[in-house]
Write a protein that holds these residues in place. Structure first.
Motif, PDB file in Angstrom:
ATOM      1  N   SER A  31      -7.619  -7.584  -3.986  1.00 46.94           N
ATOM      2  CA  SER A  31      -8.662  -8.556  -3.653  1.00 46.94           C
ATOM      3  C   SER A  31      -8.482  -9.791  -4.516  1.00 46.94           C
ATOM      4  CB  SER A  31     -10.052  -7.950  -3.880  1.00 46.94           C
ATOM      5  OG  SER A  31     -11.059  -8.909  -3.639  1.00 46.94           O
ATOM      6  N   GLN A  32      -8.034 -10.879  -3.886  1.00 45.91           N
ATOM      7  CA  GLN A  32      -7.819 -12.140  -4.591  1.00 45.91           C
ATOM      8  C   GLN A  32      -8.174 -13.288  -3.654  1.00 45.91           C
ATOM      9  OE1 GLN A  32      -3.710 -10.977  -5.426  1.00 45.91           O
ATOM     10  NE2 GLN A  32      -4.038 -11.522  -7.552  1.00 45.91           N
ATOM     11  N   ASN A  33      -9.117 -14.099  -4.085  1.00 45.07           N
ATOM     12  CA  ASN A  33      -9.560 -15.228  -3.261  1.00 45.07           C
ATOM     13  C   ASN A  33      -9.940 -14.730  -1.867  1.00 45.07           C
ATOM     14  OD1 ASN A  33      -9.051 -17.034  -5.420  1.00 45.07           O
ATOM     15  ND2 ASN A  33      -6.892 -17.104  -4.876  1.00 45.07           N
ATOM     16  N   SER A  34      -9.222 -15.148  -0.826  1.00 50.67           N
ATOM     17  CA  SER A  34      -9.576 -14.763   0.552  1.00 50.67           C
ATOM     18  C   SER A  34      -8.787 -13.552   1.035  1.00 50.67           C
ATOM     19  CB  SER A  34      -9.325 -15.947   1.496  1.00 50.67           C
ATOM     20  OG  SER A  34      -7.964 -16.340   1.445  1.00 50.67           O
ATOM     21  N   PHE A  35      -8.050 -12.915   0.141  1.00 51.40           N
ATOM     22  CA  PHE A  35      -7.197 -11.776   0.508  1.00 51.40           C
ATOM     23  C   PHE A  35      -7.901 -10.468   0.151  1.00 51.40           C
ATOM     24  CE2 PHE A  35      -4.014  -8.593   0.092  1.00 51.40           C
ATOM     25  CZ  PHE A  35      -2.926  -8.954   0.882  1.00 51.40           C
ATOM     26  N   PHE A  36      -7.991  -9.536   1.129  1.00 50.55           N
ATOM     27  CA  PHE A  36      -8.602  -8.231   0.877  1.00 50.55           C
ATOM     28  C   PHE A  36      -7.831  -7.182   1.651  1.00 50.55           C
ATOM     29  CE2 PHE A  36     -12.237  -5.133   1.710  1.00 50.55           C
ATOM     30  CZ  PHE A  36     -12.208  -4.599   0.431  1.00 50.55           C
ATOM     31  N   GLU A  37      -7.240  -6.226   0.929  1.00 53.59           N
ATOM     32  CA  GLU A  37      -6.423  -5.188   1.577  1.00 53.59           C
ATOM     33  C   GLU A  37      -6.626  -3.852   0.875  1.00 53.59           C
ATOM     34  OE1 GLU A  37      -2.261  -5.989   2.961  1.00 53.59           O
ATOM     35  OE2 GLU A  37      -1.767  -4.430   1.487  1.00 53.59           O
ATOM     36  N   VAL A  38      -6.789  -2.797   1.670  1.00 50.06           N
ATOM     37  CA  VAL A  38      -6.969  -1.446   1.137  1.00 50.06           C
ATOM     38  C   VAL A  38      -6.023  -0.509   1.875  1.00 50.06           C
ATOM     39  CG1 VAL A  38      -8.577   0.453   0.718  1.00 50.06           C
ATOM     40  CG2 VAL A  38      -9.408  -1.913   0.673  1.00 50.06           C
ATOM     41  N   THR A  39      -5.297   0.320   1.133  1.00 47.97           N
ATOM     42  CA  THR A  39      -4.429   1.329   1.731  1.00 47.97           C
ATOM     43  C   THR A  39      -4.750   2.685   1.116  1.00 47.97           C
ATOM     44  OG1 THR A  39      -2.735   0.594   0.142  1.00 47.97           O
ATOM     45  CG2 THR A  39      -2.503  -0.149   2.412  1.00 47.97           C
ATOM     46  N   CYS A  40      -4.849   3.705   1.953  1.00 48.28           N
ATOM     47  CA  CYS A  40      -5.214   5.052   1.495  1.00 48.28           C
ATOM     48  C   CYS A  40      -3.972   5.941   1.518  1.00 48.28           C
ATOM     49  CB  CYS A  40      -6.307   5.628   2.397  1.00 48.28           C
ATOM     50  SG  CYS A  40      -6.836   7.290   1.928  1.00 48.28           S
TER      51      CYS A  40
END
Length: 304
Positions: free
Chosen positions: A178-187
């Protein structure tokens, strides 16, 4: 944070300059050393004069015939020393007894942190994470800015909160960026709940979710066992190159000048995090871009 009475004695010895060279080197490697150093630097900057108590007491006795007003003035002169000492004590007290643990990484660094319950958190470059160790049993929550991989022990609800959304689990392995406008989650193991303004998703092992600025949220599946950056490789899947350039900057302490470059160009590929020349050549040759590096190796200029 340093621990209890033994560490209070250790800090006292450091402040008084009594640590051995070996102890000092070990202390300087502590993640919170710089904060202690800043506090002491601030105290030194006050430039206090030495105070001779016996001399001042003798002088005070010799002035016993002065008026009450004159006596009160001599007492007032002691207050700056008392006030400064009290201020330093308060600052150190607030810092030493602050229940929050905070960890950060610099350019190209990774940091592994064991959380109070034995869970593991590994921070990627230029990341910051904090948590309340005092209330960890009741509230397993980490605040994150940047990227981290988590191996969570089973137990009560575990939450990673970021500016872009929250990730909640009971026990699993997952990665959050999560940085600025970037949001990514991987399980990678178990199941995680991802919630932000746009969506609420449940991810099981082998599934990812990403939300980027001006791009529709997306989900995908994968078959790797851990994020590639743990083995010093940054990987990207169909992502605007502005995020790839940002990762290059954070891994290698660079500034990439992108005048007249379309930063929304989509990129899929990888680059190594331990060889700058290969990383730059890999990314820019894939994109068909020419580039030059400044003499101090800190700036990359892209050519049309």
């Amino acid at each position: 944070m340093l621990d209890d009475k033994k560490d209070d004695i250790f800090l006292s010895r450091w402040i008084s300059g009594e640590l051995s060279e070996e102890e000092l080197l070990e202390f300087k490697s502590h993640p919170e050393y710089e904060y202690y150093a800043k506090i002491m630097a601030g105290a030194d900057a006050l430039d206090l004069k030495d105070y001779d108590a016996d001399k001042e007491l003798s002088a005070l006795k010799s002035k016993s015939s002065y008026t009450a007003k004159e006596n009160s003035n001599s007492v007032i002169k002691l207050w700056p020393y008392i006030a400064v000492a009290a201020s330093i004590a308060i600052i150190l007290g607030i810092f030493l007894f602050n229940p929050n643990e905070s960890f950060s990484t610099d350019y190209g660094e990774q940091l592994s942190v064991t959380l109070p319950d034995g869970s593991e958190m590994i921070l990627n470059a230029k990341s910051l994470a904090s948590f309340d160790k005092e209330n960890w049993k009741e509230n397993r929550m980490v605040t994150l800015e940047g990227e981290a991989f988590f191996k969570v022990k089973k137990g009560s609800k575990f939450t990673v909160t970021t500016e872009n959304g929250e990730v909640s689990v009971l026990g699993t392995q997952f990665n959050v960026q999560s940085q600025n406008s970037f949001f990514e989650v991987t399980c990678y193991e178990g199941k995680v709940s991802v919630a932000n303004k746009e969506n609420k998703k449940i991810l099981t092992a082998g599934k990812g979710y990403r939300n980027l600025e001006n791009i529709e949220p997306e989900s995908w599946v994968f078959d790797i066992k851990q994020p590639s950056w743990l083995s010093n490789t940054s990987s990207f899947r169909s992502i605007p190159i502005k995020y790839v350039f940002k990762e290059l900057e954070e891994q290698y302490d660079l500034k990439i000048k992108t005048t007249e470059i379309n930063l929304e160009t989509i990129y899929t590929g990888t680059f190594p995090n331990n060889n700058k020349e290969v990383a730059l050549r890999t990314v820019f040759s894939t994109l068909g871009m020419k580039y030059s590096v400044s003499k101090d190796s800190k700036t990359v200029v892209l050519e049309k």
